[in-house]
Motif scaffolding. Structure first.
Motif, mmCIF file in Angstrom:
data_model
loop_
_atom_site.group_PDB
_atom_site.id
_atom_site.type_symbol
_atom_site.label_atom_id
_atom_site.label_comp_id
_atom_site.label_asym_id
_atom_site.label_seq_id
_atom_site.Cartn_x
_atom_site.Cartn_y
_atom_site.Cartn_z
ATOM 1 N N LYS A 15 4.645 -12.313 -25.490
ATOM 2 C CA LYS A 15 5.075 -13.722 -26.320
ATOM 3 C C LYS A 15 3.909 -14.667 -25.932
ATOM 4 O O LYS A 15 3.302 -14.608 -24.812
ATOM 5 N N PRO A 16 3.870 -15.943 -26.729
ATOM 6 C CA PRO A 16 3.071 -16.681 -26.256
ATOM 7 C C PRO A 16 3.345 -17.533 -25.075
ATOM 8 O O PRO A 16 2.459 -17.920 -24.149
ATOM 9 N N GLU A 17 4.625 -17.474 -24.408
ATOM 10 C CA GLU A 17 4.897 -17.978 -23.063
ATOM 11 C C GLU A 17 4.433 -17.058 -21.995
ATOM 12 O O GLU A 17 4.286 -17.474 -20.706
ATOM 13 N N ASP A 18 3.845 -15.954 -22.150
ATOM 14 C CA ASP A 18 3.116 -15.160 -21.174
ATOM 15 C C ASP A 18 1.891 -15.515 -21.079
ATOM 16 O O ASP A 18 1.118 -15.031 -19.973
ATOM 17 N N THR A 19 1.365 -16.392 -21.823
ATOM 18 C CA THR A 19 -0.116 -16.918 -21.731
ATOM 19 C C THR A 19 -0.088 -17.659 -20.279
ATOM 20 O O THR A 19 0.502 -18.449 -19.732
ATOM 21 N N ALA A 20 -1.028 -17.032 -19.525
ATOM 22 C CA ALA A 20 -1.370 -17.647 -18.176
ATOM 23 C C ALA A 20 -2.472 -16.963 -17.612
ATOM 24 O O ALA A 20 -3.218 -15.944 -18.164
ATOM 25 N N ILE A 21 -2.857 -17.387 -16.257
ATOM 26 C CA ILE A 21 -3.863 -16.378 -15.555
ATOM 27 C C ILE A 21 -3.043 -15.626 -14.535
ATOM 28 O O ILE A 21 -2.272 -15.925 -14.135
ATOM 29 N N TYR A 22 -3.539 -14.485 -14.534
ATOM 30 C CA TYR A 22 -2.824 -13.316 -13.752
ATOM 31 C C TYR A 22 -3.601 -13.079 -12.629
ATOM 32 O O TYR A 22 -4.473 -12.553 -12.695
ATOM 33 N N TYR A 23 -2.853 -13.000 -11.552
ATOM 34 C CA TYR A 23 -3.494 -12.743 -10.308
ATOM 35 C C TYR A 23 -2.946 -11.522 -9.392
ATOM 36 O O TYR A 23 -1.669 -11.515 -9.478
ATOM 37 N N CYS A 24 -3.677 -10.693 -8.914
ATOM 38 C CA CYS A 24 -3.339 -9.541 -8.295
ATOM 39 C C CYS A 24 -3.329 -9.919 -6.660
ATOM 40 O O CYS A 24 -4.054 -10.705 -6.276
ATOM 41 N N TYR A 25 -2.065 -9.607 -6.151
ATOM 42 C CA TYR A 25 -1.846 -9.908 -4.759
ATOM 43 C C TYR A 25 -1.781 -8.435 -4.060
ATOM 44 O O TYR A 25 -1.182 -7.502 -4.388
ATOM 45 N N VAL A 26 -2.316 -8.277 -2.913
ATOM 46 C CA VAL A 26 -2.489 -7.172 -2.105
ATOM 47 C C VAL A 26 -1.767 -7.378 -0.611
ATOM 48 O O VAL A 26 -2.661 -8.374 0.045
ATOM 49 N N SER A 27 -0.889 -6.670 -0.229
ATOM 50 C CA SER A 27 -0.342 -6.780 1.249
ATOM 51 C C SER A 27 -0.989 -5.675 1.922
ATOM 52 O O SER A 27 -0.938 -4.599 1.809
ATOM 53 N N THR A 28 -1.914 -6.044 3.052
ATOM 54 C CA THR A 28 -2.527 -4.960 3.723
ATOM 55 C C THR A 28 -2.287 -4.906 5.318
ATOM 56 O O THR A 28 -1.758 -5.753 5.888
ATOM 57 N N LEU A 29 -2.488 -3.708 5.731
ATOM 58 C CA LEU A 29 -2.385 -3.691 7.201
ATOM 59 C C LEU A 29 -3.701 -3.227 7.667
ATOM 60 O O LEU A 29 -4.395 -2.037 7.277
ATOM 61 N N GLU A 30 -4.196 -3.906 8.538
ATOM 62 C CA GLU A 30 -5.599 -3.605 9.234
ATOM 63 C C GLU A 30 -5.541 -2.821 10.222
ATOM 64 O O GLU A 30 -4.737 -2.804 11.270
ATOM 65 N N HIS A 31 -5.970 -1.878 10.166
ATOM 66 C CA HIS A 31 -5.855 -0.711 11.181
ATOM 67 C C HIS A 31 -6.504 -1.032 12.537
ATOM 68 O O HIS A 31 -5.944 -0.494 13.377
ATOM 69 N N ALA A 32 -7.349 -1.662 12.817
ATOM 70 C CA ALA A 32 -8.105 -2.146 13.777
ATOM 71 C C ALA A 32 -7.181 -3.069 14.756
ATOM 72 O O ALA A 32 -6.963 -2.949 16.013
ATOM 73 N N THR A 33 -6.337 -3.790 14.236
ATOM 74 C CA THR A 33 -5.432 -4.823 14.698
ATOM 75 C C THR A 33 -4.032 -4.616 14.451
ATOM 76 O O THR A 33 -3.247 -5.362 15.089
ATOM 77 N N GLN A 34 -3.738 -3.745 13.474
ATOM 78 C CA GLN A 34 -2.489 -3.577 13.400
ATOM 79 C C GLN A 34 -1.557 -4.884 12.804
ATOM 80 O O GLN A 34 -0.547 -5.092 12.924
ATOM 81 N N ARG A 35 -2.429 -5.676 12.077
ATOM 82 C CA ARG A 35 -1.898 -6.869 11.592
ATOM 83 C C ARG A 35 -1.980 -6.801 10.099
ATOM 84 O O ARG A 35 -2.920 -6.296 9.286
ATOM 85 N N GLY A 36 -0.968 -7.421 9.463
ATOM 86 C CA GLY A 36 -0.934 -7.734 8.307
ATOM 87 C C GLY A 36 -1.528 -8.595 7.540
ATOM 88 O O GLY A 36 -1.697 -9.769 8.263
ATOM 89 N N ARG A 37 -2.300 -8.779 6.634
ATOM 90 C CA ARG A 37 -3.073 -9.697 6.090
ATOM 91 C C ARG A 37 -2.923 -9.437 4.433
ATOM 92 O O ARG A 37 -3.291 -8.718 3.748
ATOM 93 N N PRO A 38 -2.805 -10.788 3.909
ATOM 94 C CA PRO A 38 -2.583 -10.866 2.428
ATOM 95 C C PRO A 38 -3.943 -11.114 1.667
ATOM 96 O O PRO A 38 -5.011 -11.855 2.249
ATOM 97 N N TYR A 39 -4.276 -10.671 0.498
ATOM 98 C CA TYR A 39 -5.488 -10.916 -0.285
ATOM 99 C C TYR A 39 -5.131 -11.132 -1.517
ATOM 100 O O TYR A 39 -4.162 -10.594 -2.284
ATOM 101 N N TRP A 40 -5.979 -11.874 -2.380
ATOM 102 C CA TRP A 40 -5.781 -12.633 -3.881
ATOM 103 C C TRP A 40 -7.181 -12.105 -4.522
ATOM 104 O O TRP A 40 -8.097 -12.286 -3.969
#
Length: 121
Positions: free
Chosen positions: A86-111
């Motif tokens: 639909k026209p109202e779907d017009t937008a910039i679409y962004y991908c988001y990724v939630s990761t787990l870093e193996h070295a630190t075992q910490r979660g980190r988001p990326y866009w």
């Protein structure tokens, strides 16, 4: 460091379809979840669809039944099949990724940087 790259945006007429892809690349990380957000002009970013590595999926009410999110876990890739646009779907679409870093075992988001989707009436 993880790189996130979207592709598949473009211009389509109302009622048409588009398929977005997003790949997360890098080393020594695992993907916990991936999602698509969109940002309309002058508005904040809203979540469109979300999928976890255990296949939990949620959709925004505005796209449920028209959009389908899926993930290729072996390639750290997420897709968004968008039908009945639909026209109202017009937008910039962004991908988001939630990761787990193996070295630190910490979660980190990326866009990702986003991909434009334009739906004409």
């Amino acid at each position: 460091q993880v790189q996130v790259v979207e592709s598949g945006g473009g211009f389509v007429q109302s009622g048409g379809s588009l398929r977005l892809s997003c790949i997360a690349s890098g080393s020594a990380f695992s993907v916990g979840a991936m999602a698509w957000y969109r940002q309309l002009p002058g508005q904040g970013r809203e979540q469109v669809a979300f999928i976890t590595a255990s296949d939990l999926i949620t959709y925004a009410d505005s796209v449920r039944g028209r959009f389908t999110i899926s993930m290729d876990k072996s390639k750290n890739t997420v897709f968004l099949q968008m039908d009945s646009l639909k026209p109202e779907d017009t937008a910039i679409y962004y991908c988001y990724v939630s990761t787990l870093e193996h070295a630190t075992q910490r979660g980190r988001p990326y866009w990702g940087r986003g991909t434009q989707v334009t739906v004409s009436s």
